[in-house]
Design an enzyme around this catalytic site. Structure first.
Site, PDB file in Angstrom:
ATOM      1  N   ASP A   1       3.619   9.376  -0.828  1.00 26.22           N
ATOM      2  CA  ASP A   1       2.454   8.610  -0.366  1.00 26.22           C
ATOM      3  C   ASP A   1       2.174   7.490  -1.357  1.00 26.22           C
ATOM      4  O   ASP A   1       2.296   7.706  -2.576  1.00 26.22           O
ATOM      5  CB  ASP A   1       1.228   9.535  -0.289  1.00 26.22           C
TER       6      ASP A   1
ATOM      7  N   HIS B   1       0.822  -1.219   0.000  1.00 22.07           N
ATOM      8  CA  HIS B   1       0.000   0.000   0.000  1.00 22.07           C
ATOM      9  C   HIS B   1       0.853   1.265   0.000  1.00 22.07           C
ATOM     10  O   HIS B   1       0.335   2.344  -0.255  1.00 22.07           O
ATOM     11  CB  HIS B   1      -0.924   0.002   1.229  1.00 22.07           C
TER      12      HIS B   1
HETATM   13  O1  F6P Z   1      -0.589   3.278   4.206  1.00 20.57           O
HETATM   14  C1  F6P Z   1      -0.354   2.230   5.030  1.00 20.57           C
HETATM   15  C2  F6P Z   1      -1.274   2.155   6.198  1.00 20.57           C
HETATM   16  O2  F6P Z   1      -1.415   0.831   6.561  1.00 20.57           O
HETATM   17  C3  F6P Z   1      -2.615   2.796   5.909  1.00 20.57           C
HETATM   18  O3  F6P Z   1      -3.515   1.901   5.469  1.00 20.57           O
HETATM   19  C4  F6P Z   1      -3.038   3.391   7.189  1.00 20.57           C
HETATM   20  O4  F6P Z   1      -3.594   4.646   7.018  1.00 20.57           O
HETATM   21  C5  F6P Z   1      -1.809   3.511   7.985  1.00 20.57           C
HETATM   22  O5  F6P Z   1      -0.768   2.846   7.313  1.00 20.57           O
HETATM   23  C6  F6P Z   1      -2.095   2.956   9.346  1.00 20.57           C
HETATM   24  O6  F6P Z   1      -1.001   2.869  10.108  1.00 20.57           O
HETATM   25  P1  F6P Z   1      -1.047   2.129  11.509  1.00 20.57           P
HETATM   26  O7  F6P Z   1      -1.660   0.794  11.278  1.00 20.57           O
HETATM   27  O8  F6P Z   1       0.377   2.071  11.918  1.00 20.57           O
HETATM   28  O9  F6P Z   1      -1.878   2.990  12.380  1.00 20.57           O
END
Ligand code: F6P
Length: 490
Positions: A364, A156
């Site tokens: 991003d 992602h």
């Molecule tokens: O972009 C990667 C991601 O997994 C997103 O889906 C999400 O916004 C973010 O990182 C969440 O991060 P964490 O799980 O560390 O809160």
């Protein structure tokens, strides 16, 4: 039909839905909603002892299987290696990475534990879809245990050029381990190309069309699958939200001023300081806009145990206070800086009311705020999207967004002004062009295309079907080979 088993660190458990969820959780939820399947991952809880077995709940056709992490796992795997090493390096910020061998060991240990748990859940014909940087070596550990399921991985976040990946100590055990998947998917063509070049540095041979790489005696398919959103349902949600008392009273609080909106987790990759600098420049150089505009920056805190995030928190709060101190009047606050989390419906309502969205990350993977902002607009009077050239979304949204360089403070400020003053006809035209992309490439298409590419295609597999006993026996390959472990005789 094969079952789909999704694996990700975060799992959007049904009891927690309704609140805010990250891009990954939103996308996976939408993909599983109609298909059903199993969703395995971390419960979000920290417990004194590792879970013996996943805790299982079922809801609306999805089986959720989650495990707790111990504090040591949480510190080393999640805060340490995933978020202080992989996250910065993959976002091109090698300078911010803090590598400790103990964290890498924790990351490997947790991935092996996940493989142990999954082993109890999966059947031979299940299709496994693993998500994001927390789980890079998972397929390798499942292969070691003899599992020959189709296993796909979707990243992602960005995949940087090979030179940066090589700055990551022992990158072969993490990024290199992606060669154990049948399919590795990326958000953009650039990410896919960077990974192909990286595999070539490890002896891989990329196919002429770039959609595969032969490495370690097998073929890994490589693909680009930009994550979409639930375009129509989100547009509907925004229309409804705009009629709620909550959004109406928010609207009233703006007293007819134009609204600029930013919604980002508090993360250095999001470029919030650069954006605040640009807004400050705008206020300094466009006094005619004073008292006619309000910028609402919604920034839930995240990863608060990680020092780089604490530092960012201090800096942004200070900067926001400075801007308001310099430009506020008794009846006007130019910037509302909010650390609260809002539901997706509330966000949809804010987007619909906004005249401009600032989506200006320094880097991003995709950025779904950009897409949801566009989907939430009233097509008759839409707002304008200012989008960083470094967001994955720029490759699709450049048809209608104002594409900006977040490092160019004056350019960003000039584009903000252009957006606020943009004539209606141009706004409608730009919005319509972006909506066409969002409708054609929504979240369903993302899941369909990924799963179609992952479906068994015996003719494209180089592997020979082996009896299970033979598959269980593995040989170690010399350093430099993809997974390091392949079934004997392949
Ligand atoms: O972009 C990667 C991601 O997994 C997103 O889906 C999400 O916004 C973010 O990182 C969440 O991060 P964490 O799980 O560390 O809160």
């Amino acid at each position: 039909m094969s079952r789909i088993v999704v694996v990700s660190n975060r799992v959007a458990l049904p009891q927690r839905s309704g609140g805010a969820a990250g891009g990954l959780a939103v996308a996976v939820n939408a993909a599983l909603k109609d298909r059903g399947g199993i969703w395995f991952g971390w419960s979000g809880r920290i417990a004194p002892d590792p879970s013996d077995a996943p805790q299982v709940t079922k809801h609306a056709g999805i089986t959720y299987a989650v495990v707790d992490l111990t504090n040591e796992d949480y510190q080393e795997y999640y805060n340490g290696f995933a978020n202080r090493v992989l996250w910065p390096v993959l976002h091109y910020r090698v300078d911010l990475s803090e590598f400790y061998r103990s964290d890498l060991s924790g990351y490997i240990r947790v991935n092996r534990q996940f493989a142990d748990h999954l082993e109890k859940i999966i059947r031979p014909d299940d299709i496994l879809w693993i998500h994001d940087y927390h789980m890079m070596p998972l397929a390798k550990y499942l292969r070691e245990r003899g599992h020959r399921n189709r296993i796909g991985f979707f990243l992602h976040i960005p995949m940087p050029p090979a030179d940066l990946i090589q700055a990551l100590p022992q990158h072969g055990d993490t990024v290199g381990a992606l060669a154990s998947y049948d399919l590795v998917g990326f958000q953009t063509e650039g990410d896919r190309e960077n990974f192909a070049r990286y595999l070539e540095t490890r002896g891989g041979q990329t196919t002429p069309d770039g959609t595969g790489c032969d490495i370690g005696g097998r073929r890994v398919k490589l693909g680009t699958f930009p994550v979409g959103i639930e375009t129509r349902p989100f547009a509907r949600r925004a229309r409804h939200a705009a009629r709620t008392n909550f959004i109406k009273s928010f609207h009233d609080s703006l007293s007819g001023r134009k609204l600029i909106i930013g919604v980002d987790r508090l993360d250095y990759s999001k470029g919030i300081p650069n954006r605040l600098d640009a807004y400050e420049h705008f206020l300094r150089t466009a006094p005619e806009w004073h008292d006619r505009v309000t910028y609402v920056q919604i920034t839930p805190k995240s990863r608060i145990d990680v020092p780089e995030y604490q530092e960012m928190d201090r800096y942004v709060s200070h900067k926001a206070g400075q801007i308001n101190g310099a430009y506020s009047d008794v009846s006007w606050t130019p910037l509302r800086y909010v650390n609260r989390t809002y539901s997706r419906s509330a966000l949809a309502g804010f987007y619909r009311r906004a005249n401009v969205a600032l989506v200006t990350p320094l880097r991003d993977g995709m950025n779904l705020v950009a897409k949801e902002f566009v989907a939430a607009q009233d097509p008759a009077d839409p707002g304008v999207l200012l989008l960083s050239q470094f967001a994955g979304a720029a490759s699709e949204m450049r048809t209608g967004a104002l594409i900006v360089n977040p490092h160019d403070t004056e350019g960003l400020a000039a584009n903000l002004r252009r957006a606020l003053e943009m004539p209606l006809a141009e706004r409608r035209d730009r919005h319509a062009r972006m909506m066409r992309v969002l409708e054609a490439r929504d979240i369903d298409r993302w899941a369909e295309e990924f799963l179609a590419a992952l479906a068994p295609e015996e003719e494209t597999r180089r592997e020979v079907a082996l009896p299970r006993a033979a598959v269980r026996s593995v040989v170690r390959l010399p350093v430099g080979w993809g997974s390091g472990l392949v079934p004997r005789g392949v």
